[in-house]
Design an enzyme around this catalytic site. Structure first.
Site, short mmCIF file in Angstrom:
data_model
loop_
_atom_site.label_atom_id
_atom_site.label_comp_id
_atom_site.label_asym_id
_atom_site.label_seq_id
_atom_site.Cartn_x
_atom_site.Cartn_y
_atom_site.Cartn_z
N LYS A 109 0.76 -1.68 -0.36
CA LYS A 109 0.28 0.40 -0.21
C LYS A 109 0.96 1.43 0.01
CE LYS A 109 -3.63 -2.16 2.55
NZ LYS A 109 -5.11 -2.02 3.65
N LYS A 190 -6.59 -10.51 -5.53
CA LYS A 190 -8.03 -10.87 -4.83
C LYS A 190 -9.17 -9.75 -4.45
CE LYS A 190 -7.99 -8.22 0.30
NZ LYS A 190 -7.31 -7.51 1.04
N LYS A 193 -12.32 -5.42 -1.50
CA LYS A 193 -13.53 -3.90 -1.64
C LYS A 193 -13.66 -2.88 -1.88
CE LYS A 193 -14.46 -4.04 2.95
NZ LYS A 193 -13.19 -3.76 4.14
#
Ligand code: AMP
Length: 323
Positions: A109, A190, A193
């Site tokens: 990230k 993956k 959301k």
């Protein structure tokens, strides 16, 4: 047993199969004390919108209730229980800078960003606090949380060895199948959301038309004979895992009797629609009655705070705080 879900977007079928459904099973068993929290503090480690955070926190809580969380379970917003951040600091004083920078999610990230929030580095200590506060033995999490759970175990062991036996060292509970549901358009990634593109994401609250459209776009291949081979046929394997997990079978068994990508997609769509139909209906009822959600969250926060207090007090004393 404790588990958390970040309100960074609408819950996906990955969240459902990886974490929510295993939690529902445990919560229905009176032998387990079950805590489920909406991890609003974890949603602030990257740029966030305050209004959206508030709304999504309620939305995720309502979705978990709509999935069928047993009323006996304790559902709350993480930020409503101050013990989480207080224990997180004690665990930051137990963790080493080097081990935090080695976290895969931090590396992923932060890569390519010139400025990242400090909390993106430190949040695994908060996650350890989320779990250790409740002396949980079992933590239902998807595969992506494996490394954070290892860190949680290390911090618990280190704290206990240095200051005395305060924490229970928890085990992860990762489902045998669907521990990592992949993006239907990009089976190398993956299903998340907060993914940039939602084309390959099935959300728990999607209506049947949208589910069918998303599954229709899933990547498969042209071989009409289906087989489960995650390396050579990742798109088919992902759908087989999804179907197997939804219908209580192994991925291999789920493929028996189906022909080609089209046949597999039809079966996956049907299983998704049937599983999620009652969830959407209950969600509709809950949004029509906000007081029920407010009451559940308020009662949950009170109960969680009461459960957390003795562990926090023991940790404070053990580490040498006098007040
Ligand atoms: P998060 O979306 O990061 O808040 O994750 C909430 C829970 O869902 C965690 O236990 C994750 O491990 C799990 N989870 C998230 N995405 C997936 C996925 N694609 N497949 C399986 N489990 C997942």
């Amino acid at each position: 047993m404790v588990t958390g879900l970040k309100p960074t977007g609408r819950l996906t079928i990955g969240n459902y199969l990886g974490a929510v459904r295993p939690t529902l099973d445990l919560a229905a068993d009176p032998a387990h004390e079950t805590l489920v929290f909406v991890a609003d503090l974890h949603a602030m480690t990257v740029d966030h919108d305050p209004q959206a955070l508030r709304e999504r926190t309620r939305e995720v809580a309502a979705t978990v209730l709509a999935c069928g969380l047993h009323p006996r379970a304790t559902l709350f917003a993480q930020s409503a229980v101050g013990a989480h951040t207080e224990l997180a600091y004690l665990l930051e004083c137990t963790a080493a800078y080097g081990e935090m920078t080695r976290m895969i999610q931090f590396k992923e990230k932060s890569a390519g960003h010139r400025s990242v929030r400090l909390s993106l580095l430190t949040y695994p200590a908060l996650m350890a606090a989320d779990v250790l506060l409740y002396r949980a033995d079992a933590v239902p999490v998807g595969d992506d949380q494996r490394q954070h759970m290892e860190l949680t175990r290390s911090l618990a062991q280190r704290f206990n060895a240095r200051y005395g036996p305060v924490f229970v060292v928890p085990e992860s509970l990762t489902p045998a199948s669907a521990a990592r549901v992949r993006d239907l358009r990009d089976p190398a990634s993956k299903m998340g959301k907060s993914s940039v593109s939602t084309e390959g994401t099935v959300h728990v609250l999607d209506d049947p038309v949208r589910i069918a459209a998303t599954v229709r776009r899933a990547v498969t291949d042209l071989d009409p004979v289906l087989s489960y081979d995650p390396d050579l046929r990742p798109g088919v394997a992902n759908l087989a895992e999804l179907l197997g997990s939804l219908t209580g079978r192994t991925p291999q068994a789920a493929l028996v009797g189906l022909r080609g990508g089209g046949g597999l997609k039809a079966a996956v769509t049907e299983a998704l629609v049937e599983t999620l139909r009652p969830v959407r209906a209950r969600y509709g009822d809950l949004t029509a009655d906000p007081a029920t959600l407010d009451a559940a969250l308020a009662t949950g926060a009170q109960r969680a705070a009461a459960l957390a207090a003795p562990t926090l007090a023991a940790a404070r004393t053990a580490i040498g705080l006098a007040g």
